[in-house]
Design a protein around this motif. Structure first.
Motif, PDB file in Angstrom:
ATOM      1  N   GLY A   1      -6.638   1.847  -4.612  1.00  0.00           N
ATOM      2  CA  GLY A   1      -6.543   0.449  -4.204  1.00  0.00           C
ATOM      3  C   GLY A   1      -7.533   0.102  -3.107  1.00  0.00           C
TER       4      GLY A   1
ATOM      5  N   GLU B   1      -3.175  10.442  -9.095  1.00  0.00           N
ATOM      6  CA  GLU B   1      -2.965   9.677 -10.332  1.00  0.00           C
ATOM      7  C   GLU B   1      -2.731  10.676 -11.471  1.00  0.00           C
ATOM      8  OE1 GLU B   1      -6.363   6.476 -10.777  1.00  0.00           O
ATOM      9  OE2 GLU B   1      -6.879   7.907  -9.220  1.00  0.00           O
TER      10      GLU B   1
ATOM     11  N   GLU C   1      -9.573   4.007 -12.849  1.00  0.00           N
ATOM     12  CA  GLU C   1     -10.852   3.427 -12.424  1.00  0.00           C
ATOM     13  C   GLU C   1     -11.938   4.499 -12.378  1.00  0.00           C
ATOM     14  OE1 GLU C   1     -11.131   0.070 -12.024  1.00  0.00           O
ATOM     15  OE2 GLU C   1      -9.066   0.184 -12.692  1.00  0.00           O
TER      16      GLU C   1
ATOM     17  N   GLN D   1      -1.720   2.504 -13.032  1.00  0.00           N
ATOM     18  CA  GLN D   1      -2.429   2.151 -14.276  1.00  0.00           C
ATOM     19  C   GLN D   1      -1.872   2.865 -15.507  1.00  0.00           C
ATOM     20  OE1 GLN D   1      -7.052   1.867 -15.860  1.00  0.00           O
ATOM     21  NE2 GLN D   1      -6.603   1.599 -13.719  1.00  0.00           N
TER      22      GLN D   1
ATOM     23  N   LYS E   1       0.729  -2.868 -12.042  1.00  0.00           N
ATOM     24  CA  LYS E   1       0.062  -3.426 -13.219  1.00  0.00           C
ATOM     25  C   LYS E   1       0.974  -3.809 -14.400  1.00  0.00           C
ATOM     26  CE  LYS E   1      -4.668  -2.015 -12.409  1.00  0.00           C
ATOM     27  NZ  LYS E   1      -5.009  -0.965 -11.456  1.00  0.00           N
TER      28      LYS E   1
HETATM   29  C1  LIG Z   1      -5.300  -0.843 -10.068  1.00  0.00           C
HETATM   30  C2  LIG Z   1      -4.857   0.365  -9.363  1.00  0.00           C
HETATM   31  C3  LIG Z   1      -4.395   0.299  -8.036  1.00  0.00           C
HETATM   32  C4  LIG Z   1      -4.443  -0.958  -7.232  1.00  0.00           C
HETATM   33  O1  LIG Z   1      -3.635  -1.956  -7.765  1.00  0.00           O
HETATM   34  P1  LIG Z   1      -3.825  -3.490  -7.330  1.00  0.00           P
HETATM   35  O2  LIG Z   1      -2.689  -4.187  -7.983  1.00  0.00           O
HETATM   36  O3  LIG Z   1      -5.161  -3.915  -7.839  1.00  0.00           O
HETATM   37  O4  LIG Z   1      -3.759  -3.524  -5.853  1.00  0.00           O
HETATM   38  C5  LIG Z   1      -3.899   1.462  -7.473  1.00  0.00           C
HETATM   39  N1  LIG Z   1      -3.872   2.614  -8.150  1.00  0.00           N
HETATM   40  C6  LIG Z   1      -4.308   2.705  -9.420  1.00  0.00           C
HETATM   41  C7  LIG Z   1      -4.209   4.004 -10.142  1.00  0.00           C
HETATM   42  C8  LIG Z   1      -4.832   1.594 -10.065  1.00  0.00           C
HETATM   43  O5  LIG Z   1      -5.293   1.687 -11.309  1.00  0.00           O
END
Ligand SMILES: *Cc1c(COP(=O)(O)O)cnc(C)c1O
Length: 392
Positions: free
Chosen positions: A136, A186, A191, A222, A248
């Motif tokens: 993030g 993760e 990303e 995600q 998300k």
């Molecule tokens: C998108 C994402 C975030 C951040 O989320 P936001 O809603 O954009 O703040 C954090 N961790 C992961 C794994 C993401 O894909």
């Protein structure tokens, strides 16, 4: 298109204005239809304007939109019950985004570190995260994200983060000492370019955390909420995390984030520890409930598991057909990364042919169809990608 004159220039100028979504399709203001395999970056898990989701939100709009956590919110309690049933005994704290979920998790790690330091007499607040991670854009999350392109221009970073190599347990072991409170990872780096953590690696991390009294924090922002064919992607590995971050896909398009805290650590947060005005408000919670109910009522996990098998096979066939243009295929279920020479060029020509995808990491295109995607949609994506690679 140019940057719109009254919008900040944080994002690249958009290729079109999106004005309508229906099921798997997104429409621009010229009436063009696109197969939407971005899903708003893994957000619109039920596709656009899903009838169950739309009517649940409409109904809630008439009853109660917001009332703050000063009062009990039944839909929030139900959502927490559902997530506890899936993740295991524990408690939920709601927020509004992935970054906010991870901020709450970093705060949880600090509280755990404080508790640990009272036992050991040594200061303890470090969090280990992985190379190539993305957690993030806030100050805490940026510090947890060891990527120059994310941190550039914003130093000094929040103190208290160390980095170890993804999928390399020895590298994580090297970073552990009494000052470490948690490991945050993760299950599938999104990303960063769609890199799945190996099951063995996650199991070893769990053991490492147990041996050293560290919180194992899993960022499923995600890859969670059905995207891989399991509700949470880590479930395949059989581990039980100490905490999970999600956002998300949870609201299906309405902003909501959450953290699940394992029962063993549920005392860390107490009244006053942390909070947010909007987190888990009635409308947001209804969106989350509808997403989860629909995933189970419509057997979307089974569908993703079954249909992604054939889809992946067809993607691998494309690799056989274009061995010099497709280098690697990674991911699980409806979360696929294909490494290519020029991800941006492939993304643009796919769009010109009616398929929306999104680049990730270095030279990877990312395919994130909504969980409602049918075989015909998946086949259509293969057809379009075939013609894109033919001309690439
Ligand atoms: C998108 C994402 C975030 C951040 O989320 P936001 O809603 O954009 O703040 C954090 N961790 C992961 C794994 C993401 O894909």
């Amino acid at each position: 298109m140019e940057h719109y004159p009254s919008l900040a220039k944080n994002y690249a100028p958009p290729p079109f204005n999106a004005v309508k979504g229906q099921g798997i399709f997104l429409y621009d203001d010229q009436g063009n239809q696109y197969l939407d395999f971005t899903s708003g970056i893994a957000v619109t898990s039920l596709g656009h304007s899903h009838p169950k989701w739309t009517s649940a939100i409409q109904e809630q709009l008439h009853n109660l939109v917001h009332c703050s956590n000063l009062f009990g919110i039944p839909s929030q309690q139900q959502l927490a019950d559902k997530l506890v049933e899936i993740a295991g005994p524990g408690r939920l704290l709601f927020c509004n985004s992935g970054a906010e979920a991870n901020e709450a998790l970093i705060k949880l790690a600090r509280l755990h570190g404080l508790k640990k330091s009272k036992k050991t007499g040594q200061t303890c607040h470090q969090v280990i995260t992985a190379t190539n991670a993305f957690h993030g854009r806030t100050f805490g999350c940026m510090a947890a994200t060891p990527q120059e392109k994310i941190q550039k221009g914003f130093h000094p970073m929040l103190e208290g983060f160390r980095y170890a190599e993804f999928n390399n347990i020895e590298s994580f072991k090297e970073q552990v000492d009494p000052s470490v409170a948690a490991i945050m990872i993760e299950t599938i780096q999104g990303e960063g370019g769609i890199f799945p953590a190996e099951n063995k690696f996650l199991q070893d991390l769990q053991q490492l955390c147990q041996d050293n009294d560290l919180l194992l924090i899993i960022d499923e922002v995600q890859c969670g909420i059905g995207r891989t064919g399991d509700f949470f992607a880590y479930q395949e590995s059989g581990i039980t995390p100490d905490a999970i971050g999600m956002a998300k896909g949870l609201g299906g398009g309405f902003p909501i984030g959450a953290i699940w805290i394992n029962q063993a650590h549920e005392e860390l947060f107490q009244p006053g520890s942390h909070g947010t005005t909007f987190g888990g408000n009635p409308l947001a919670s209804v969106s989350g409930n509808t997403v989860i109910d629909t995933i189970f009522e419509d057997k979307l996990l089974e569908k993703v598991q079954k249909q992604s098998k054939q889809w992946h096979e067809k993607i691998h066939n494309l690799k056989t057909k274009y061995p010099n243009k497709i280098h690697e295929i990674r991911g699980k279920g409806y979360m696929v990364g294909i490494s290519v020479d020029d991800a941006l060029a492939i993304t643009h020509s796919s769009r010109d042919k009616g398929l929306l995808i999104v680049p990730a990491g270095q030279n990877t295109i990312r395919l994130l169809p909504p969980l409602i995607a049918e075989e015909t949609h998946l086949n259509q994506s293969i057809k379009i990608l075939d013609s894109v690679f033919k001309n690439a």
